[in-house]
Design a protein around this motif. Structure first.
Motif, PDB file in Angstrom:
ATOM      1  N   GLN A 222      -1.175   0.195   7.650  1.00 11.98           N
ATOM      2  CA  GLN A 222      -0.354  -0.495   6.582  1.00 11.98           C
ATOM      3  C   GLN A 222      -0.889  -2.148   6.564  1.00 11.98           C
ATOM      4  O   GLN A 222      -0.916  -2.977   5.737  1.00 11.98           O
ATOM      5  CB  GLN A 222       1.010  -0.622   6.457  1.00 11.98           C
ATOM      6  N   VAL A 223      -0.964  -2.800   8.037  1.00 15.57           N
ATOM      7  CA  VAL A 223      -1.412  -4.172   8.053  1.00 15.57           C
ATOM      8  C   VAL A 223      -2.598  -4.498   7.379  1.00 15.57           C
ATOM      9  O   VAL A 223      -2.906  -5.237   6.765  1.00 15.57           O
ATOM     10  CB  VAL A 223      -1.358  -4.488   9.610  1.00 15.57           C
ATOM     11  N   LEU A 224      -3.582  -3.710   7.720  1.00 11.14           N
ATOM     12  CA  LEU A 224      -4.903  -3.585   6.976  1.00 11.14           C
ATOM     13  C   LEU A 224      -4.982  -3.634   5.593  1.00 11.14           C
ATOM     14  O   LEU A 224      -5.825  -4.372   4.859  1.00 11.14           O
ATOM     15  CB  LEU A 224      -5.795  -2.498   7.798  1.00 11.14           C
ATOM     16  N   VAL A 225      -4.124  -2.628   5.223  1.00  9.72           N
ATOM     17  CA  VAL A 225      -3.866  -2.513   3.595  1.00  9.72           C
ATOM     18  C   VAL A 225      -3.557  -3.783   3.055  1.00  9.72           C
ATOM     19  O   VAL A 225      -3.887  -4.223   1.799  1.00  9.72           O
ATOM     20  CB  VAL A 225      -3.029  -1.406   3.137  1.00  9.72           C
ATOM     21  N   ASP A 226      -2.638  -4.303   3.720  1.00  9.84           N
ATOM     22  CA  ASP A 226      -2.000  -5.795   3.353  1.00  9.84           C
ATOM     23  C   ASP A 226      -2.712  -6.569   3.254  1.00  9.84           C
ATOM     24  O   ASP A 226      -2.881  -7.709   2.466  1.00  9.84           O
ATOM     25  CB  ASP A 226      -0.610  -6.010   4.146  1.00  9.84           C
ATOM     26  N   LEU A 227      -3.762  -6.650   4.320  1.00  9.90           N
ATOM     27  CA  LEU A 227      -4.779  -7.903   4.363  1.00  9.90           C
ATOM     28  C   LEU A 227      -5.776  -7.645   3.160  1.00  9.90           C
ATOM     29  O   LEU A 227      -6.166  -8.730   2.649  1.00  9.90           O
ATOM     30  CB  LEU A 227      -5.457  -7.561   5.875  1.00  9.90           C
ATOM     31  N   VAL A 228      -6.058  -6.333   3.007  1.00  6.99           N
ATOM     32  CA  VAL A 228      -7.037  -6.272   2.010  1.00  6.99           C
ATOM     33  C   VAL A 228      -6.414  -6.523   0.442  1.00  6.99           C
ATOM     34  O   VAL A 228      -7.034  -7.264  -0.242  1.00  6.99           O
ATOM     35  CB  VAL A 228      -7.735  -4.693   1.889  1.00  6.99           C
ATOM     36  N   HIS A 229      -5.384  -6.279   0.409  1.00  7.34           N
ATOM     37  CA  HIS A 229      -4.518  -6.589  -0.791  1.00  7.34           C
ATOM     38  C   HIS A 229      -4.453  -8.187  -1.198  1.00  7.34           C
ATOM     39  O   HIS A 229      -4.542  -8.611  -2.232  1.00  7.34           O
ATOM     40  CB  HIS A 229      -3.070  -6.203  -1.020  1.00  7.34           C
ATOM     41  N   SER A 230      -4.278  -8.832  -0.113  1.00  4.90           N
ATOM     42  CA  SER A 230      -3.902 -10.274  -0.108  1.00  4.90           C
ATOM     43  C   SER A 230      -5.288 -11.052  -0.122  1.00  4.90           C
ATOM     44  O   SER A 230      -5.430 -12.136  -0.881  1.00  4.90           O
ATOM     45  CB  SER A 230      -3.214 -10.858   1.118  1.00  4.90           C
ATOM     46  N   LYS A 231      -6.292 -10.580   0.854  1.00  5.27           N
ATOM     47  CA  LYS A 231      -7.702 -11.452   0.804  1.00  5.27           C
ATOM     48  C   LYS A 231      -8.847 -11.040  -0.101  1.00  5.27           C
ATOM     49  O   LYS A 231      -9.746 -11.580  -0.271  1.00  5.27           O
ATOM     50  CB  LYS A 231      -8.029 -11.559   2.233  1.00  5.27           C
ATOM     51  N   LYS A 232      -8.600  -9.506  -0.318  1.00  3.08           N
ATOM     52  CA  LYS A 232      -9.568  -8.963  -1.368  1.00  3.08           C
ATOM     53  C   LYS A 232     -11.085  -9.124  -0.640  1.00  3.08           C
ATOM     54  O   LYS A 232     -11.885  -9.736  -1.526  1.00  3.08           O
ATOM     55  CB  LYS A 232      -9.406  -9.475  -2.900  1.00  3.08           C
ATOM     56  N   PRO A 233     -11.255  -8.770   0.413  1.00  2.13           N
ATOM     57  CA  PRO A 233     -12.697  -8.790   0.921  1.00  2.13           C
ATOM     58  C   PRO A 233     -13.586  -7.809   0.284  1.00  2.13           C
ATOM     59  O   PRO A 233     -13.119  -6.679  -0.112  1.00  2.13           O
ATOM     60  CB  PRO A 233     -12.434  -8.668   2.242  1.00  2.13           C
ATOM     61  N   SER A 234     -14.912  -8.278   0.269  1.00  6.99           N
ATOM     62  CA  SER A 234     -15.976  -7.224  -0.007  1.00  6.99           C
ATOM     63  C   SER A 234     -16.521  -6.412   1.041  1.00  6.99           C
ATOM     64  O   SER A 234     -17.078  -5.410   0.598  1.00  6.99           O
ATOM     65  CB  SER A 234     -17.262  -8.015  -0.683  1.00  6.99           C
ATOM     66  N   ILE A 235     -16.362  -7.028   2.114  1.00  2.00           N
ATOM     67  CA  ILE A 235     -16.721  -6.182   3.391  1.00  2.00           C
ATOM     68  C   ILE A 235     -15.821  -6.566   4.618  1.00  2.00           C
ATOM     69  O   ILE A 235     -14.968  -7.673   4.709  1.00  2.00           O
ATOM     70  CB  ILE A 235     -18.179  -6.797   3.843  1.00  2.00           C
ATOM     71  N   ILE A 236     -15.607  -5.446   5.274  1.00  2.72           N
ATOM     72  CA  ILE A 236     -14.719  -5.333   6.489  1.00  2.72           C
ATOM     73  C   ILE A 236     -15.539  -4.999   7.797  1.00  2.72           C
ATOM     74  O   ILE A 236     -16.270  -3.934   7.459  1.00  2.72           O
ATOM     75  CB  ILE A 236     -13.485  -4.469   6.199  1.00  2.72           C
TER      76      ILE A 236
ATOM     77  N   ASN B  50     -14.134  10.744  10.816  1.00  8.83           N
ATOM     78  CA  ASN B  50     -13.110  11.821  10.196  1.00  8.83           C
ATOM     79  C   ASN B  50     -11.820  11.060   9.766  1.00  8.83           C
ATOM     80  O   ASN B  50     -11.246  11.386   8.648  1.00  8.83           O
ATOM     81  CB  ASN B  50     -13.050  12.888  10.898  1.00  8.83           C
ATOM     82  N   LYS B  51     -11.417  10.190  10.755  1.00 13.82           N
ATOM     83  CA  LYS B  51     -10.254   9.643  10.733  1.00 13.82           C
ATOM     84  C   LYS B  51     -10.274   8.413   9.828  1.00 13.82           C
ATOM     85  O   LYS B  51      -9.325   7.980   8.847  1.00 13.82           O
ATOM     86  CB  LYS B  51      -9.731   9.066  12.175  1.00 13.82           C
ATOM     87  N   LEU B  52     -11.613   7.622   9.703  1.00 10.49           N
ATOM     88  CA  LEU B  52     -11.713   6.326   8.894  1.00 10.49           C
ATOM     89  C   LEU B  52     -12.011   6.722   7.343  1.00 10.49           C
ATOM     90  O   LEU B  52     -11.785   5.598   6.466  1.00 10.49           O
ATOM     91  CB  LEU B  52     -12.879   5.624   9.590  1.00 10.49           C
ATOM     92  N   SER B  53     -12.718   7.995   7.147  1.00  7.02           N
ATOM     93  CA  SER B  53     -12.849   8.252   5.556  1.00  7.02           C
ATOM     94  C   SER B  53     -11.624   8.166   4.924  1.00  7.02           C
ATOM     95  O   SER B  53     -11.582   7.445   3.600  1.00  7.02           O
ATOM     96  CB  SER B  53     -13.715   9.520   5.716  1.00  7.02           C
ATOM     97  N   PRO B  54     -10.531   8.738   5.173  1.00  8.45           N
ATOM     98  CA  PRO B  54      -9.214   8.674   4.292  1.00  8.45           C
ATOM     99  C   PRO B  54      -8.608   7.049   4.255  1.00  8.45           C
ATOM    100  O   PRO B  54      -8.323   6.920   3.260  1.00  8.45           O
ATOM    101  CB  PRO B  54      -8.083   9.374   4.834  1.00  8.45           C
ATOM    102  N   ILE B  55      -8.990   6.280   5.281  1.00  2.00           N
ATOM    103  CA  ILE B  55      -8.430   4.900   5.164  1.00  2.00           C
ATOM    104  C   ILE B  55      -9.391   4.075   4.153  1.00  2.00           C
ATOM    105  O   ILE B  55      -8.790   3.627   3.617  1.00  2.00           O
ATOM    106  CB  ILE B  55      -8.593   4.381   6.725  1.00  2.00           C
ATOM    107  N   LYS B  56     -10.562   4.634   4.408  1.00  2.00           N
ATOM    108  CA  LYS B  56     -11.580   3.668   3.242  1.00  2.00           C
ATOM    109  C   LYS B  56     -11.122   4.115   1.927  1.00  2.00           C
ATOM    110  O   LYS B  56     -11.112   3.114   1.317  1.00  2.00           O
ATOM    111  CB  LYS B  56     -12.988   4.568   3.739  1.00  2.00           C
ATOM    112  N   THR B  57     -10.678   5.482   1.697  1.00  2.00           N
ATOM    113  CA  THR B  57     -10.376   5.770   0.376  1.00  2.00           C
ATOM    114  C   THR B  57      -8.923   5.059   0.024  1.00  2.00           C
ATOM    115  O   THR B  57      -8.654   4.488  -1.262  1.00  2.00           O
ATOM    116  CB  THR B  57      -9.969   6.989   0.078  1.00  2.00           C
ATOM    117  N   LYS B  58      -7.990   5.019   0.809  1.00  2.00           N
ATOM    118  CA  LYS B  58      -6.868   4.115   0.732  1.00  2.00           C
ATOM    119  C   LYS B  58      -7.096   2.764   0.503  1.00  2.00           C
ATOM    120  O   LYS B  58      -6.273   2.061  -0.403  1.00  2.00           O
ATOM    121  CB  LYS B  58      -5.886   4.346   2.082  1.00  2.00           C
ATOM    122  N   LEU B  59      -7.939   2.242   1.286  1.00  2.00           N
ATOM    123  CA  LEU B  59      -8.317   0.745   0.796  1.00  2.00           C
ATOM    124  C   LEU B  59      -8.938   0.460  -0.408  1.00  2.00           C
ATOM    125  O   LEU B  59      -9.037  -0.675  -0.710  1.00  2.00           O
ATOM    126  CB  LEU B  59      -9.009   0.126   2.121  1.00  2.00           C
TER     127      LEU B  59
END
Length: 269
Positions: free
Chosen positions: A18-32, A42-51
């Motif tokens: 959720q912290v990562l989601v908030d960071l992406v929302h506020s800073k709008k990076p093109s690359i992380i 396997n674990k990061l793929s759904p996080i990628k989609t969520k972001l």
């Protein structure tokens, strides 16, 4: 565009995600770039989609340690060129302005006896491409003694070794706004230690390509490391040279006609 780099404390915790989601929302990076994800594809793929990101490249963790990830937006062209447990190297293309450069996410060996391996990796990477280059991540090293507060002084051999590797690689430290001690341990106790372990390094050619770039550290509540955010602003577009325009009104000025006739006669004689 911008880049977010963070040594996160593992992405298995929903609060960290959720912290990562908030960071992406506020800073709008093109690359992380993420280090110590403690996770694989396997674990990061759904996080990628969520972001809301399009691309994902992972270096899988080994048990409850390590793990790297690079994520990018659909409108950003990323080509992975090399990787290891301690880095992900990529070529970045900005098609709208016909610019190509290089990004490396770096994670230095945390064990002191393995630090020379990190320095050798950095120097080796510097020989693989002539493109303008920026390196971000957790280097687990400092360049100066005043980049650490608390605990024992950093051994000079570690400072000298890291500094020599940076200079030999043709890199220089890229300053950032915000709190400078990006890592801490045992806060609020007599054993509190802080250090600038996370940083950005650039070649001169990268700085020349993006003279308006700027960076900042970001305070979060879910990691002993602070994220770094690098904002890459396009170079200033020079104003087109305005063409000369003759105004008939000038002929009303005294001596203007004589001056213009004399000038033209010299130009075409």
């Amino acid at each position: 565009m911008s880049i977010l780099s963070w040594n996160c404390p593992g992405l298995g915790n929903p609060a960290t995600v959720q912290v990562l989601v908030d960071l992406v929302h506020s800073k709008k990076p093109s690359i992380i770039f993420l280090a110590e994800t403690f996770a694989g594809t396997n674990k990061l793929s759904p996080i990628k989609t969520k972001l809301g990101f399009h691309g994902l490249f992972c270096v899988n963790n080994e048990g409850h340690s390590g793990g790297l990830a690079l994520l990018w937006k659909e409108d950003t062209k990323v080509s992975i060129t090399s990787y290891s447990k301690h880095h992900i190297d990529a070529t970045i293309s900005l098609s709208l302005v016909d610019i190509e450069w290089r990004f490396t996410g770096f994670y230095g060996a945390p064990e002191r006896h393995r630090r020379p391996e990190s320095w050798a990796l950095l120097k080796q990477l510097s020989t693989t491409s002539p493109l303008p280059w920026t390196v971000m991540g957790d280097f687990n090293d400092i360049l100066h003694q005043d980049e650490k507060r608390g605990g024992n002084p950093q051994p000079l051999r570690l400072i000298s070794g890291f500094r020599e590797a940076v200079e030999a690689s043709g890199l220089r430290d890229f300053g950032f706004n915000g709190y400078q001690f990006t890592w801490e341990r045992s806060k609020g106790t007599p054993q509190w230690v802080e250090a600038k372990l996370d940083r950005i390094l650039n070649t001169d050619s990268w700085c020349d390509l993006f003279p308006n770039a700027k960076a900042e550290s970001i305070t979060t509540a879910r990691s002993d490391h602070m994220p770094l955010h690098l904002q890459i602003l396009p170079p200033d577009t020079p104003n087109p040279k305005s063409g000369f325009r003759f105004e008939n009104l000038w002929l009303r000025e005294a001596h203007c006609r004589e001056i213009m006739i004399e000038s033209w006669s010299k130009t075409y004689s």
